[in-house]
Structure formats: structure tokens, C-alpha cells
Write a protein that holds these residues in place. Structure first.
Motif, PDB file in Angstrom:
ATOM      1  N   SER A   1      -6.128  19.694   7.188  1.00 58.74           N
ATOM      2  CA  SER A   1      -7.374  19.098   7.902  1.00 58.74           C
ATOM      3  C   SER A   1      -6.654  18.145   9.200  1.00 58.74           C
ATOM      4  CB  SER A   1      -8.173  18.196   6.854  1.00 58.74           C
ATOM      5  OG  SER A   1      -8.812  19.146   6.243  1.00 58.74           O
TER       6      SER A   1
ATOM      7  N   PRO B   1     -10.338  10.014   5.712  1.00 53.44           N
ATOM      8  CA  PRO B   1     -11.322  10.808   5.051  1.00 53.44           C
ATOM      9  C   PRO B   1     -11.016  11.337   3.664  1.00 53.44           C
ATOM     10  CG  PRO B   1     -10.810  11.693   7.368  1.00 53.44           C
ATOM     11  CD  PRO B   1      -9.817  10.683   6.817  1.00 53.44           C
TER      12      PRO B   1
ATOM     13  N   GLY C   1     -10.696  22.397   4.732  1.00 54.26           N
ATOM     14  CA  GLY C   1     -11.563  23.310   3.909  1.00 54.26           C
ATOM     15  C   GLY C   1     -11.935  22.206   2.717  1.00 54.26           C
TER      16      GLY C   1
ATOM     17  N   THR D   1     -20.885  33.758  29.796  1.00 59.04           N
ATOM     18  CA  THR D   1     -22.328  33.754  29.158  1.00 59.04           C
ATOM     19  C   THR D   1     -22.128  33.007  27.651  1.00 59.04           C
ATOM     20  OG1 THR D   1     -22.809  35.431  30.236  1.00 59.04           O
ATOM     21  CG2 THR D   1     -24.080  35.172  28.086  1.00 59.04           C
ATOM     22  N   TYR D   2     -21.059  33.235  26.860  1.00 62.32           N
ATOM     23  CA  TYR D   2     -20.826  32.942  25.610  1.00 62.32           C
ATOM     24  C   TYR D   2     -20.720  31.281  25.521  1.00 62.32           C
ATOM     25  CZ  TYR D   2     -18.066  31.657  21.470  1.00 62.32           C
ATOM     26  OH  TYR D   2     -17.444  31.162  20.209  1.00 62.32           O
TER      27      TYR D   2
ATOM     28  N   ALA E   1     -23.974  29.523  26.559  1.00 62.04           N
ATOM     29  CA  ALA E   1     -24.677  29.370  25.373  1.00 62.04           C
ATOM     30  C   ALA E   1     -24.321  28.475  24.359  1.00 62.04           C
ATOM     31  CB  ALA E   1     -25.027  30.683  24.793  1.00 62.04           C
ATOM     32  N   LEU E   2     -23.079  28.399  24.008  1.00 61.24           N
ATOM     33  CA  LEU E   2     -22.523  27.549  22.953  1.00 61.24           C
ATOM     34  C   LEU E   2     -22.538  26.165  23.511  1.00 61.24           C
ATOM     35  CD1 LEU E   2     -20.817  26.747  20.757  1.00 61.24           C
ATOM     36  CD2 LEU E   2     -19.007  27.292  21.636  1.00 61.24           C
TER      37      LEU E   2
ATOM     38  N   ALA F   1     -26.392  24.769  23.021  1.00 58.41           N
ATOM     39  CA  ALA F   1     -26.898  24.778  21.786  1.00 58.41           C
ATOM     40  C   ALA F   1     -27.377  23.388  21.405  1.00 58.41           C
ATOM     41  CB  ALA F   1     -25.926  25.461  20.725  1.00 58.41           C
ATOM     42  N   PRO F   2     -28.633  23.226  20.918  1.00 59.93           N
ATOM     43  CA  PRO F   2     -29.210  21.934  20.436  1.00 59.93           C
ATOM     44  C   PRO F   2     -27.969  21.251  19.469  1.00 59.93           C
ATOM     45  CG  PRO F   2     -30.552  23.758  19.980  1.00 59.93           C
ATOM     46  CD  PRO F   2     -29.587  24.291  20.546  1.00 59.93           C
ATOM     47  N   ALA F   3     -27.834  19.881  19.693  1.00 64.89           N
ATOM     48  CA  ALA F   3     -27.194  19.284  18.836  1.00 64.89           C
ATOM     49  C   ALA F   3     -27.890  18.361  17.658  1.00 64.89           C
ATOM     50  CB  ALA F   3     -26.142  18.197  19.742  1.00 64.89           C
ATOM     51  N   ARG F   4     -27.164  18.026  16.684  1.00 62.85           N
ATOM     52  CA  ARG F   4     -27.716  17.209  15.759  1.00 62.85           C
ATOM     53  C   ARG F   4     -27.809  15.743  16.474  1.00 62.85           C
ATOM     54  NH1 ARG F   4     -24.025  19.194  11.018  1.00 62.85           N
ATOM     55  NH2 ARG F   4     -23.621  16.930  10.897  1.00 62.85           N
TER      56      ARG F   4
ATOM     57  N   GLU G   1     -24.566  13.942  17.586  1.00 64.72           N
ATOM     58  CA  GLU G   1     -23.572  14.711  18.001  1.00 64.72           C
ATOM     59  C   GLU G   1     -23.553  15.456  19.323  1.00 64.72           C
ATOM     60  OE1 GLU G   1     -21.366  15.333  15.502  1.00 64.72           O
ATOM     61  OE2 GLU G   1     -21.970  14.657  13.752  1.00 64.72           O
ATOM     62  N   THR G   2     -22.340  16.213  19.387  1.00 66.01           N
ATOM     63  CA  THR G   2     -22.496  16.944  20.875  1.00 66.01           C
ATOM     64  C   THR G   2     -21.769  18.106  20.461  1.00 66.01           C
ATOM     65  OG1 THR G   2     -21.751  14.834  22.107  1.00 66.01           O
ATOM     66  CG2 THR G   2     -21.417  16.852  23.168  1.00 66.01           C
ATOM     67  N   VAL G   3     -22.121  19.493  21.172  1.00 66.83           N
ATOM     68  CA  VAL G   3     -21.470  20.600  20.672  1.00 66.83           C
ATOM     69  C   VAL G   3     -20.738  20.906  21.749  1.00 66.83           C
ATOM     70  CG1 VAL G   3     -22.119  23.267  20.344  1.00 66.83           C
ATOM     71  CG2 VAL G   3     -23.758  21.364  19.729  1.00 66.83           C
TER      72      VAL G   3
ATOM     73  N   PRO H   1     -14.106  24.744  21.976  1.00 68.51           N
ATOM     74  CA  PRO H   1     -12.722  24.480  22.009  1.00 68.51           C
ATOM     75  C   PRO H   1     -12.144  24.256  23.233  1.00 68.51           C
ATOM     76  CG  PRO H   1     -13.253  26.310  20.635  1.00 68.51           C
ATOM     77  CD  PRO H   1     -14.399  26.082  21.301  1.00 68.51           C
TER      78      PRO H   1
ATOM     79  N   HIS I   1     -20.204  23.261  15.363  1.00 67.93           N
ATOM     80  CA  HIS I   1     -19.873  22.029  14.778  1.00 67.93           C
ATOM     81  C   HIS I   1     -20.755  20.930  15.665  1.00 67.93           C
ATOM     82  CE1 HIS I   1     -17.621  18.891  12.797  1.00 67.93           C
ATOM     83  NE2 HIS I   1     -17.138  18.433  13.687  1.00 67.93           N
ATOM     84  N   GLY I   2     -21.699  20.132  14.744  1.00 64.53           N
ATOM     85  CA  GLY I   2     -22.548  19.246  15.437  1.00 64.53           C
ATOM     86  C   GLY I   2     -23.722  19.846  15.848  1.00 64.53           C
TER      87      GLY I   2
ATOM     88  N   ALA J   1     -27.547  22.181  15.798  1.00 63.14           N
ATOM     89  CA  ALA J   1     -28.596  21.828  15.148  1.00 63.14           C
ATOM     90  C   ALA J   1     -29.347  23.436  15.282  1.00 63.14           C
ATOM     91  CB  ALA J   1     -29.854  21.143  15.691  1.00 63.14           C
TER      92      ALA J   1
ATOM     93  N   PHE K   1     -25.701  29.804  15.618  1.00 55.51           N
ATOM     94  CA  PHE K   1     -25.267  30.274  16.816  1.00 55.51           C
ATOM     95  C   PHE K   1     -23.988  31.456  16.502  1.00 55.51           C
ATOM     96  CE2 PHE K   1     -22.140  30.402  20.115  1.00 55.51           C
ATOM     97  CZ  PHE K   1     -22.945  30.332  21.300  1.00 55.51           C
TER      98      PHE K   1
END
Lengths: 357, 357
Positions: free
Chosen positions: A183, A200, A225, A295-296, A299-300, A303-306, A309-311, A314, B151-152, B154, B157
Motif C-alpha cells: 500500500s 492508515p 488490498g 477519448t478514454y 471520459a475518465l 466522470a462525476p466525483a464524490r 474528491e477529484t477523479v 494515472p 477512485h474518488g 461517483a 466507469f
């Protein structure tokens, strides 16, 4: 917290190079190590950046590493080769291995290169990204000395064994994943010790293998994990071991001389690596690949974030840090700054409070 | 809990084959699907075993899948090829792809094969293990329709996007890793719903992306790594997408027609896969590799365990289940048993309480 200083990239690179040459590294192998350390330092992977130079100088001087390694590349088949690293700085062998893999992939569609008689090579992503720069998909892995418990285990067995992947993104910066299969890196434990912070849950264990969040009590790391799904992280660590060590006939994690903290600083560690390049032109085609990546990734990122948070894709965090450091300089911890003779009084670089990382 | 029945493997395989032929599958493509389903059912991966046959029959009948796909293999370079799956059962294309990858690797040291115009192929490990049986290291991945949040994020995906690796172990059974890049498969959510159990933390979220342990509230899965380190699982899901879909010019997860639960059961899904084989004889050598695997796995299995835990190598649990099922038969859930016309009264097979999985 101690002050840290910020140094322009070129100044840092020159000092790193000078230190490695002073310690006996050849011009070629020093240049490779500097390139890899600067990759990490520029993008904020400080655990694998400039701070490693003092260790490399130590093991160059102690005789563990050959200062002037003669790399030997042996092509084994249309798409396979092995690089003998000559027991020098691992970065030198790994860059060569990726060069060879890209050349093989240009001909054969894919190129797989093993590395033997190597040593610590810094950040695996430094080599994966070279495949992306050549328009290819790259995969790089290495094993390392034991510090991570197997899932359910009470002893260190695997190394932090990174998996790095990179690909052209169709944009200015590649897609880049460079992850430990634990981790966290041990470096994080050291940092939390010095900061007096709590780790953590489920990332580390004491000497008996019992999970602990007290950094002072940590004797080993746990696979990514956590307590329920660490079998996945442990198995991915095994992928690194199998590709880097067992496939190459190199030294497995649990048999490897410790990088630091052991008695033996003279014997080469016999480390192996594995490097793969894949040419999109032999599959869906380069243009299709880069358009697909655009495109991928769009779209990533969209994506809406919680809440809170930010999406990110990598690499996104790394490119942001790279841009910030290009403007503001590269922060150096005080020990490394002192080792390199870089401090505010002598170089006039910016002195700033170092943020925890 | 409902009763489940246990069926001898050959009885089950025959019924699966009959059902697929009845639904219009060609003998060749049915045989491939049965082989892959039986791989999963024998080793206890019931989410990807016999229970899928009803779905495959549905989409063969609805016209989404071609019953008699004409596989087309195009060699693109010394180590690269692409298999066109003809929109048939994905298992058929994936087995062919691994056959081709092994043949390429025998010549070129490594073989990389993309698959296009394919469909759900069951367990990725079914194909990775074929590389191991040929003495090689195998890697297989596929993407799938969106069900896992970034990750993060909502919203769903990525798919559960598996990574499967296999290698000869120097013993009777290969080293085998077949993992979803989510913590759990959606199947686990369904099981926990029916059992009224609470999910582990950080493995699933509600429709708004908020983590929940209530299986009734689950709207999406979370990537392996949990709330702190899910960026690793999400990035590994991206590896599956990039290798399987984007490299092949196939359909990305977020653009893919839903496997189940959608309106469209007629349009082919355009799924891609990626398959790699590596020949140890072109690296450290076959004998060195298998001896190294034996030493590595013996050391791993001998590692001290935490109280109440067992340290296992990837695959160990599966081989244990395989041996148990070879003796006691393969458990079938009641719905699948009914679909296949397999029930205690009619076949005389053992009836047993099904253990939770």
C-alpha cells in the motif's frame, strides 16, 4: 519540521552527476542514474528521487556496484533479449533494456527484455515512460529485498515490487502508472515517524506481523488490498518477482542482500528486471490508439466525483507537480541537500517549508 | 439457503455443451465455452463457471452472438497477431489467441495477441493457464462493461477488468493469479443480498458513489485498495482497458453495451482482449525457471503465518477446491441446475447444502 530547500532542476542534476562521478561512476552510468533520479524528483516521487544519490555513492565506494559497468546485450530471439548490467547502477541497464525493447517491438510488434546482474534502478516509471515517448505501450517491473508480508504472513517476504505501465495519451503527457504492490513505501513509514503521525490502517505490521498504525512499531509493510484483499497485492508482488527474478534466473526477494541496513555492502545483489514494449502499429494502429486514449482519458477525467474528491487519470498528479516544480524548483530534504553541498547560504536557492508528502 | 446439488464434472460438461448447441452454437465454439466454464467450475470460481451458460444461451438466441463464428488470425509481425472473434463466444477466440501467442513465443521469445470482435470470455485465468501448460508465462486481460467507480468517482466507469497471470511451478499445478481489479465481483453483492449479510467496508458504493456495506444499496463496486489506495486498483483497471480495448481499437468499458440488464440483446458488444506468452527458454532457461519457481513457492508457503491465518500461493486455494470437487462433484446453484435439467430427482446426483462463497 525541518526547513527544506528548493533547487532548480539543472542545478540539482549537475550536483547529482558530480556526486556520482566523485564516487567512481562512469560518465555513462552516472548520466543514466541522474536521468532516472530527475524523472522521479521532477514529478514528485521523492522516495525515488535525489535522496537516493547518497546511497548510490555509498555502494559505489564500498564496491557493491561497479563504477564502469560494461553492458552486454544478447538477443535471444526476434522479440527477446537479455541485458547483463555488469553489476553497475541499475538505471544504466534499465534504460538500455527499454531501448532494446522498443527496437525489438518496432520489428516484431512486441519486445521483451530481461535484465540480470543489475541493482536498484530507482523508479520503474522512468523506463516505462520511455516506451510511451517512443509511441509504444510500456511495462516495467523489478523485485526488491524483502519488506512486505505475504497475505496472512508474519514475516517480510516480497519487496515493494513495483509495476509500472505507460502509454502515449494522444496529448502532451503520457498515461503513467508506477505503483508499489504494497500500500505504501517504507519511506512513508519513516516520514510518519519523524512527523509523529498515525499510519492508515492495514498498511503495515509490527515485527510479529500484527497490523499496526504506529509508525514506531512497524517491522514490515502489508500488501495493497488490506486485511481482506491483500491476497491481490501479494500476488501482484509475485508477478514482479516471477518476471524480474525467476524468469531471468536472478535473485528472488527473500534471498536478496538488503539494500540498506545490512552488513554486506560489498557483494553485488544480482537483481533482475523485466521490460516490455508493445507497438500499437501492429495492433489497432497508432492513430486509433492515440485517439482512443484521448477519448478514454477525457471520459475518465469528466466522470462525476464524490463530494470532496477529484477523479484523476494515472499521471495527472505527477504532471501537475512537474509543472509546479519547473516553476518553483525541486524541494530537497535537508540531509540530501547537505550531502550535495546545496543549501540556501551557498547556492542562493529558495528556502521554503516542506509540505508533508 | 436453498439446496444446491453436486454434479460430476463430465455430466456437467455434457449438459453445458448440449445447452449451447441447442442455443445455436457451433460444435467448436460450444466446446471452447464449455472448456472455459469447466475451468472455473472445477476450481471454485463459480461466478465465472456453469452459471454463465444461461446467459450465453440467451445471447446466442437473441442474435448478439454469432453461433458459428469464423475466427480469423492475422499475423502482424514476428511476435504479434490479432484474432478476429467473429462476434461469437469469447472463449473460442481467447483460446485461439493463446494458442497463437504460445506459437509466436516459441519462435520469437514472446507472443502478443490482440482479440477483436469478441464477447464475454468467462475467467481470464482459463487462457493464462494454457500458457503455463505449454511451459510459458502467460498474461491475459479483458475489459468489461462499466460497474466499478474510478477512485474518488461517483459513477461506474471501468469494468471489473481482470488481470490473469500463470506460470509453470515446477510442480503438478501452475502458479495462477486471476484477479478482478475491483475488490469483489458484483456476483458477491448478489450473494450477500440473498443471504442478508453485510459487505466489507470500502468495496461497494450506492448509486451516488457513497461507500456502503448494505448490499441492497449497492449501485457500483469500488476498485481494490479501498478508500485510501483505490487509485491503484482503478489504474490497474485502466491497464486492462488499454491493453484489451484501446490497443486493439475495440470498445472501451464506458462505451460498451451492458452484458446483462440492458435493453439491447442483439448488437454485438465489440469486446477486445489481450493475451501474452513468454518462453522462459529465451531468458533464464526452462529448467532454471521451474527450479526457481519451486524454491520461491516453497519459501512462500513456509513463511510464518499470523495467528489464525494461512500463507498460500496464488492458485493454492483453487487446486484444493479442484481436488475436493473431483471427489465430491461440482455444486450448482438451483437456477442453473434447473436450466440444465440437472436436479437430484432426475439425475441421482448428490444433494447437499451449499456453503456460502
Amino acid at each position: 519540521m525541518k526547513d527544506s530547500i528548493r533547487v532548480p532542476a539543472q542545478v540539482l542534476a549537475d550536483r547529482l552527476n558530480g556526486a556520482l562521478l566523485d564516487a567512481g561512476a562512469s560518465a555513462g552510468s552516472a548520466a543514466s542514474a541522474v536521468r532516472a533520479l530527475m524523472h522521479a524528483s521532477r514529478i514528485g516521487v521523492d522516495s525515488h528521487g535525489a535522496r537516493l544519490v547518497e546511497h548510490y555513492c555509498t555502494v559505489l565506494r564500498s564496491g557493491r556496484l561497479a563504477g564502469d559497468p560494461q553492458l552486454c546485450v544478447e538477443r535471444r530471439a526476434a522479440a527477446a533479449a537479455v541485458v547483463d548490467g555488469g553489476d553497475g547502477l541499475g538505471h544504466h541497464a534499465a534504460y538500455r533494456a527499454m531501448d532494446v525493447a522498443v527496437a525489438l517491438a518496432r520489428e516484431a510488434g512486441v519486445g521483451a527484455v530481461g535484465v540480470v546482474r543489475s541493482s536498484h534502478f530507482g523508479a520503474a516509471g522512468a523506463y516505462a515512460i520511455e516506451a510511451a515517448r517512443a509511441g509504444m505501450v510500456g511495462f516495467v517491473t523489478t523485485n526488491a529485498d524483502s519488506i512486505v508480508a505475504p497475505h496472512g504472513g508474519a514475516t517480510a517476504f516480497h519487496g515493494t515490487n513495483p509495476l509500472a505501465f505507460a502509454a502515449p495519451s494522444g496529448g502532451a503527457r503520457p498515461w503513467l502508472l508506477d505503483m508499489a504492490t504494497s500500500s505504501i513505501p517504507f519511506n512513508r513509514v519513516s516520514l510518519f515517524r519523524s512527523l509523529g503521525l498515525t499510519l492508515p490502517e492495514d498498511v503495515a505490521a509490527d515485527e510479529g506481523g500484527v497490523p499496526t498504525s504506529d509508525p514506531q512499531a512497524v517491522g514490515m509493510l502489508l500488501p495493497v488490498g488490506g486485511s481482506d484483499f491483500g491476497f491481490k497485492g501479494a500476488a501482484l508482488a509475485g508477478v514482479a518477482t516471477i518476471f524480474s527474478a525467476i524468469l531471468q534466473g536472478a535473485v528472488a526477494d527473500h534471498e536478496m542482500i538488503r539494500m540498506v541496513g545490512g552488513d554486506d555492502m560489498k557483494t553485488p545483489r544480482g537483481m533482475g528486471h523485466f521490460v516490455l514494449a508493445i507497438d500499437p502499429d501492429r495492433f489497432g494502429g497508432q492513430a486509433v490508439f492515440e485517439a482512443g486514449m484521448q477519448t478514454y482519458l477525457a471520459a475518465l477525467r469528466a466522470a462525476p466525483a464524490r463530494a470532496g474528491e477529484t477523479v484523476m487519470a494515472p499521471g495527472d498528479r505527477e504532471w501537475r507537480v512537474e509543472a509546479e516544480r519547473a516553476r518553483g524548483g525541486i524541494p530537497l530534504d535537508p540531509d540530501t541537500a547537505a550531502f550535495l553541498g546545496l543549501d540556501g547560504a551557498r547556492t542562493g536557492v529558495t528556502v521554503a517549508r516542506k509540505a508533508g508528502q
